[in-house]
Motif scaffolding. Structure first.
Motif: not given
Ligand code: HEC
Ligand code: HEC
Ligand code: HEC
Ligand code: HEC
Ligand code: HEC
Ligand code: HEC
Length: 356
Positions: A154-156, A161-166, A144-149, A171-173
Motif C-alpha cells: 500500500l505504501s508503495v 500516486l503522489g501522497f508521500p506522507i500517508p 503480522g508478516i502478512a499485515a506488514g507486507l 512504510l513505518a507501519l
C-alpha cells in the motif's frame, strides 16, 4: 541436538565404524541417561552402578523390556516404585538384545570410567545454547508478516500516486509489523496478559543447568519464598559460593566468558563504584495486588504449578497468566481436588485478601 552432539562425540573417538560397545553406550545415553547415571548417584531413577550385583539378570532384562507389567505386578519393582515416589520408569521399547547390550554397557561402566564416553555428561549444555536460547531465533508470526507486507505494498502504491506522507506512515507501519512479527514482540511487556514473557537477561544464567542438571534446590537461591512475601532473586554472593571455584563448564577447555563477566562485576563490590547485575523482572503483578509466597509454599504448592517447568528453562518465561481469574480459580478448588500428598486448604476469595 544435544543428543546428536553427544553421539557424534562418542563416535568421533572410535574407528570409522562404531564398535558394539559404543553402540550400547550410545543407546544408554539416548534412552536411559536422562533418568539414570552409572556411579553418579540417583536421579529420576536409581543409580545403576552395580545393578547386576543386586539383581539377577533375567529380572533386569525383564524389567527393561516389560517395564509396564513389572511395575504393575512384580513385588521388587513395586517396592522400587514406592522408593522413587511413584515416578514410573517409562517404556523404553528396547528388545531383549538391545536390553542385553545396554546392560553390558552398565556392567562395564560400573567397574570405573570407560574412557571419553563416560566423561561426556549426558546433559551437558552446549555453551552456545546457553547464550542463544532456543526461543531466541526467528519466531515468526504469520498474520503480522502478512499485515506488514500489505502495508508495504500500500505504501508503495500511495507514494506513487503522489501522497508521500500517508506513504511514509504506511512504510513505518510495515516496519513495525515486521519487527513485531519476526520476534521483536518477545522483548516487550504487553499490558494485561504477559503470559509467555521471556526477556533477555544481562547474564545468560540458565535454570536448566542449575535447577535441572545440577539439581540445586529452588530455595537455596530463592530462600525468600519460604519465609516472606517475595521469593527474591539471589545476590551474587550466593552465586560465588560455587563460582569462586567453578570457572569453566564441564568439557570446556577454556574458562567460561559468561562466568567471568559476573565475577568481574562481583570484584567491584569493595570499590568506590560497585556494580550489580540488573536482572530483568519477569513476573510482576500490579502494585494493588498482594501475593505472599510463604503461604503458598507452606501449603505444599510446588513452584512449578505456578511457574511451569523452570528446571527445563534456559531462559525464564512466564508460564501462567497471573490474572485474577487464575488466582481465584485455584483458590476455589476444594482440598479434595488436590492430590492427597498436598496438605492443602482452599484459598481466600474475599477481595481484601489480595487487594490492600
Ligand atoms: C523416565 C525416566 C526413566 C528412564 C528413561 C529409564 N528409567 Fe529405569 N528407572 C526409572 C525409575 C523411576 C526407576 C525406579 C522404579 C520406578 O519407580 O519406576 C527405574 C528403575 C530401573 C532399574 C531397576 C534398578 C534397581 O536398582 O533395581 C533398571 C535396571 C533400570 N531402571 C534400567 C533402565 C534402562 C536400561 C533404561 C534405558 C533403556 C532406563 N532404565 C530408562 C526411570 C527411568
Ligand atoms: C543458583 C541459583 C538459582 C536456583 C537454584 C534457582 N533459581 Fe530461579 N532465578 C535465579 C536467578 C539469578 C534469577 C534471575 C535471572 C533470571 O530470570 O533468569 C532467577 C529467576 C527466577 C524466576 C523469575 C523471576 C522473575 O523475575 O519473575 C523464577 C520464577 C524462578 N527463578 C524460579 C525458580 C524455581 C522454581 C527454581 C527451582 C526449580 C529456581 N528458580 C532455582 C537463580 C536461581
Ligand atoms: C551450587 C553451585 C552453583 C551455584 C550456587 C551457582 N552456580 Fe552457576 N554453575 C555451577 C556449575 C557447576 C556450572 C557448570 C555447569 C556445567 O558444567 O555444565 C555453572 C555454570 C554457570 C554458567 C554457565 C557458563 C557458560 O559459559 O555456559 C553461568 C552463566 C552461571 N553458572 C551463572 C550463575 C549465577 C549467575 C549464579 C547465581 C545466581 C550461579 N551460577 C550459581 C554451579 C553453581
Ligand atoms: C501460587 C503460585 C506461586 C507459587 C506456588 C510460587 N510462585 Fe513465585 N511468583 C508467583 C507470582 C504471582 C509472582 C509475582 C509476584 C509479584 O509480582 O508480586 C511470583 C514471583 C516470583 C519471583 C520473582 C521475584 C519475586 O520475589 O517476586 C521468583 C524468583 C519466584 N516467584 C520464585 C518462586 C519459587 C522458587 C517458588 C517455589 C519455592 C515459587 N515462586 C512458588 C506465583 C507463585
Ligand atoms: C495453585 C493454587 C493457587 C494459586 C494459583 C494461587 N493461590 Fe493463593 N492460595 C492458595 C491456597 C491453597 C491458599 C490457602 C493458604 C492457607 O490458608 O493456608 C492460598 C492463600 C492465599 C492468600 C491468603 C494468605 C494468608 O495470609 O492467609 C492470599 C492473599 C493469596 N493466596 C493470594 C493469591 C494471589 C494474589 C494469587 C494470584 C496471583 C494466588 N494466590 C494464586 C492457592 C493458590
Ligand atoms: C486471589 C486473589 C484475588 C482476589 C480474592 C481478588 N482479586 Fe482482584 N485481582 C487479583 C489479581 C492478581 C489482579 C491483577 C490481574 C491482572 O493484572 O491482570 C486483580 C485485578 C483486579 C482489578 C483490576 C481489573 C483489571 O482487569 O486489571 C479489580 C477491579 C479487582 N481485581 C477487583 C476485585 C474484587 C472486587 C474482588 C472481590 C470480589 C477481587 N478483586 C478479589 C487478585 C485477586
Amino acid at each position: 541436538m544435544i543428543k546428536l552432539l553427544l553421539l557424534s562425540a562418542l563416535f568421533a573417538h572410535g574407528a570409522e565404524a562404531p564398535s558394539q560397545f559404543q553402540k550400547d553406550a550410545a543407546l544408554f545415553q539416548a534412552k536411559c541417561a536422562k533418568c539414570h547415571t552409572v556411579g553418579r548417584g540417583d536421579r529420576v531413577g536409581p543409580d545403576l552402578k552395580g545393578v547386576s550385583e543386586r539383581r539377577d539378570k533375567t529380572w533386569i532384562i525383564g524389567f527393561i523390556t516389560q517395564t509396564e507389567s513389572y511395575l504393575n505386578t512384580d513385588t521388587e519393582a513395586t517396592k522400587l516404585l514406592a522408593r522413587f515416589n511413584g515416578v514410573r520408569m517409562e517404556n523404553t521399547n528396547l528388545n531383549e538384545a538391545q536390553a542385553q547390550g545396554v546392560l553390558n554397557y552398565i556392567n562395564t561402566a560400573s567397574k570405573g570410567p570407560v574412557g571419553p564416553e563416560e566423561e561426556a555428561e549426558p546433559e551437558v549444555e552446549d555453551p552456545a545454547t546457553m547464550v542463544k536460547t532456543p526461543d531466541e531465533g526467528l519466531n515468526l508470526w504469520f498474520p503480522g508478516i502478512a499485515a506488514g507486507l500489505i502495508c508495504l505494498a500500500l505504501s508503495v502504491g500511495v507514494w506513487q500516486l503522489g501522497f508521500p506522507i500517508p506513504g511514509a506512515l504506511l512504510l513505518a507501519l510495515a516496519g513495525g509489523a515486521g519487527y513485531w512479527s519476526l520476534g521483536g514482540r518477545r522483548h516487550h511487556l504487553l499490558l494485561g496478559n504477559q503470559q509467555g514473557y521471556a526477556p533477555l537477561q544481562p547474564i545468560a544464567y540458565s535454570h536448566a543447568t542449575h535447577a535441572g542438571k545440577l539439581k540445586i534446590d529452588c530455595l537455596y537461591c530463592h530462600y525468600g519464598a519460604a519465609r516472606s512475601d517475595a521469593a527474591g532473586v539471589p545476590p551474587l554472593s550466593v552465586c560465588m559460593n560455587c563460582h569462586n571455584a567453578v570457572r569453566r563448564v564441564a568439557g570446556a577447555s577454556e574458562p567460561s566468558a559468561e562466568i567471568a563477566r559476573f565475577v568481574a562485576i562481583w570484584e567491584t563490590r569493595a570499590s568506590s563504584a560497585p556494580l550489580n547485575v540488573a536482572w530483568t523482572r519477569v513476573h510482576d503483578l500490579p502494585d494493588f495486588v498482594h501475593f505472599p509466597h510463604r503461604v503458598h509454599v507452606a501449603n505444599n504448592i510446588r513452584c512449578q504449578e505456578c511457574h511451569g517447568p523452570i528446571q527445563d528453562m534456559v531462559r525464564v518465561r512466564q508460564a501462567s497468566s497471573l490474572s485474577m481469574g487464575w488466582c481465584v480459580n485455584c483458590h476455589r478448588q476444594p482440598k479434595s481436588a488436590a492430590p492427597s500428598h498436598w496438605k492443602r486448604t482452599v484459598g481466600p476469595l474475599d477481595c481484601a485478601a489480595c487487594h490492600w
